[in-house]
Motif scaffolding. Structure first.
Motif, mmCIF file in Angstrom:
data_model
loop_
_atom_site.group_PDB
_atom_site.id
_atom_site.type_symbol
_atom_site.label_atom_id
_atom_site.label_comp_id
_atom_site.label_asym_id
_atom_site.label_seq_id
_atom_site.Cartn_x
_atom_site.Cartn_y
_atom_site.Cartn_z
ATOM 1 N N TYR A 19 0.831 -1.204 0.000
ATOM 2 C CA TYR A 19 0.000 0.000 0.000
ATOM 3 C C TYR A 19 0.863 1.251 0.000
ATOM 4 N N GLY A 20 1.890 1.248 0.864
ATOM 5 C CA GLY A 20 2.750 2.427 0.955
ATOM 6 C C GLY A 20 3.513 2.672 -0.333
ATOM 7 N N ALA A 21 4.070 1.605 -0.901
ATOM 8 C CA ALA A 21 4.887 1.768 -2.104
ATOM 9 C C ALA A 21 4.047 2.272 -3.273
ATOM 10 N N LEU A 22 2.764 1.854 -3.321
ATOM 11 C CA LEU A 22 1.928 2.277 -4.448
ATOM 12 C C LEU A 22 1.302 3.642 -4.231
ATOM 13 N N SER A 23 1.106 4.040 -2.964
ATOM 14 C CA SER A 23 0.294 5.235 -2.744
ATOM 15 C C SER A 23 1.111 6.482 -2.421
ATOM 16 N N GLN A 24 2.363 6.335 -1.983
ATOM 17 C CA GLN A 24 3.079 7.526 -1.516
ATOM 18 C C GLN A 24 3.673 8.314 -2.675
ATOM 19 N N GLN A 25 3.656 9.633 -2.547
ATOM 20 C CA GLN A 25 4.223 10.483 -3.589
ATOM 21 C C GLN A 25 5.690 10.774 -3.346
ATOM 22 N N SER A 26 6.056 10.899 -2.076
ATOM 23 C CA SER A 26 7.444 11.233 -1.763
ATOM 24 C C SER A 26 8.335 10.015 -1.996
ATOM 25 N N VAL A 28 11.096 9.055 -0.581
ATOM 26 C CA VAL A 28 11.599 8.365 0.599
ATOM 27 C C VAL A 28 10.481 7.544 1.250
ATOM 28 N N MET A 29 9.250 8.092 1.245
ATOM 29 C CA MET A 29 8.130 7.326 1.799
ATOM 30 C C MET A 29 7.869 6.082 0.951
ATOM 31 N N GLY A 33 7.895 1.978 2.021
ATOM 32 C CA GLY A 33 6.973 0.897 1.683
ATOM 33 C C GLY A 33 7.726 -0.345 1.222
ATOM 34 N N THR A 92 9.009 14.646 -5.226
ATOM 35 C CA THR A 92 7.852 13.761 -5.324
ATOM 36 C C THR A 92 7.822 13.122 -6.708
ATOM 37 N N THR A 93 7.184 11.961 -6.782
ATOM 38 C CA THR A 93 7.146 11.242 -8.064
ATOM 39 C C THR A 93 6.346 12.014 -9.106
#
Lengths: 101, 212
Positions: A19-26, A28-29, A33, A92-93
């Motif tokens: 979830y984190g890897a797919l949803s985060q924009q930053s 490092v975040m 994930g 951010t991505t």
């Protein structure tokens, strides 16, 4: 502490990490994930080593390899963050929509 | 008696690992997020110790303590809002991501519950550190050394990627994008397009002011 319980905990970590890897924009975040997913995978490897694999040493070796993968992912990820920040001041991505040319 | 305490510690650590792993993506402060991830890793390290993987659990402690400190430093250096003073919700496609995460969790849990795994625990007299050491410097030495070479390559790659570009200035200085048609004029780069858009906007605004 059964193998089933350990695998369910590992599954929760992998699901949360995905979830984190797919949803985060930053960036490092996003890497966090990925790390969380690798955390679940290490738990899987150790659980199988201890409770299903009769303690064969290759199980521990697999965990060491996952740790090395984790270190590589982290170092390369940070280097890429630095490189991207140098060229386009982006963290951010979403900011990377255009190719160089 | 020992078994009960092992179980209690396991459930506690499992709850901490999953809860703090989830909170990583829910906290406003990015520094706090990296420390929550550290807590999740430490809880998994304790579970590894409970499973008698003494070396791996301890190695995980040390490695993650350093790694998460580096991560927290990076947060302070590069990211906006590292202290969590403002509410932050920097996500894209959150529902798709949540759905996929839940699907993976459900699928893996079903495998865990209904899958048949051999009940073949490690022998009680196994010395895990000794057996790991013999494996690393014995039969699997090639694998171990390959991991070392991969880490060396990572170090070189990291320095190349993060260092300043060349002593003679940027490597891409004076390079032009290829034309849209073969042999045509070079296409505009993203920065040029952005500049052009801003200039157009300014011109339009000037025109409006002029008309008024």
């Amino acid at each position: 502490m059964t193998l089933t319980m350990l695998l369910i905990v590992g599954a929760a970590l992998i699901g949360t990490g995905l979830y984190g890897a797919l949803s985060q924009q930053s960036f490092v975040m996003l890497m966090m994930g990925l790390e969380l997913m690798l955390n679940g995978i290490m738990l899987y490897a150790v659980a199988f080593w201890a409770l299903a694999g009769h303690g064969i040493p290759e199980g521990q070796l697999l965990t060491i390899i996952v740790m090395a993968v984790m270190a590589i992912e982290m170092a390369m990820g940070f280097a890429l963050v630095v490189a991207v920040f140098r060229t386009s001041q982006a963290d951010t991505t979403e900011a990377l929509q255009d190719l160089k040319h | 008696m020992v078994g009960i305490w092992t179980d209690i510690t396991f459930y506690l650590c499992a709850a901490i690992a999953v809860f703090s792993g989830w909170r990583v993506f829910r906290t406003d402060s990015m520094v706090r997020a990296s420390f929550l991830l550290l807590i999740s890793f430490l809880a998994v390290g304790v579970i590894m110790l409970l499973l008698a993987a003494v070396y791996l659990g301890t190695a995980l402690f040390f490695m993650m303590a350093v790694e998460m400190m580096v991560m927290a430093l990076f947060m302070v250096m590069f990211m906006m809002n590292p202290a969590g003073l403002n509410p932050m919700n920097m996500v894209h496609q959150p529902w798709v991501a949540a759905l996929l995460g839940f699907a993976v969790f459900t699928g893996l849990s079903l495998v865990a519950v209904y899958g048949e795994f051999p009940a073949n625990p490690a022998p009680a007299d196994l010395d895990p550190v000794r057996s790991l050491g013999r494996e690393l410097l014995g039969d699997s030495m090639l694998v171990f050394e390959s991991a070392g070479i991969a880490l060396l390559a990572t170090m070189i790659g990291t320095v190349v990627l993060s260092s300043h570009r060349g002593r003679y200035g940027p490597a891409n200085e004076g390079s032009e994008p290829p034309g849209l048609d073969p042999g045509g004029p070079p296409a505009k780069s993203a920065a040029q397009k952005q500049q052009q858009r801003e200039e157009q906007k300014e011109q339009e605004e000037d025109k409006q002011d002029h008309d008024q």
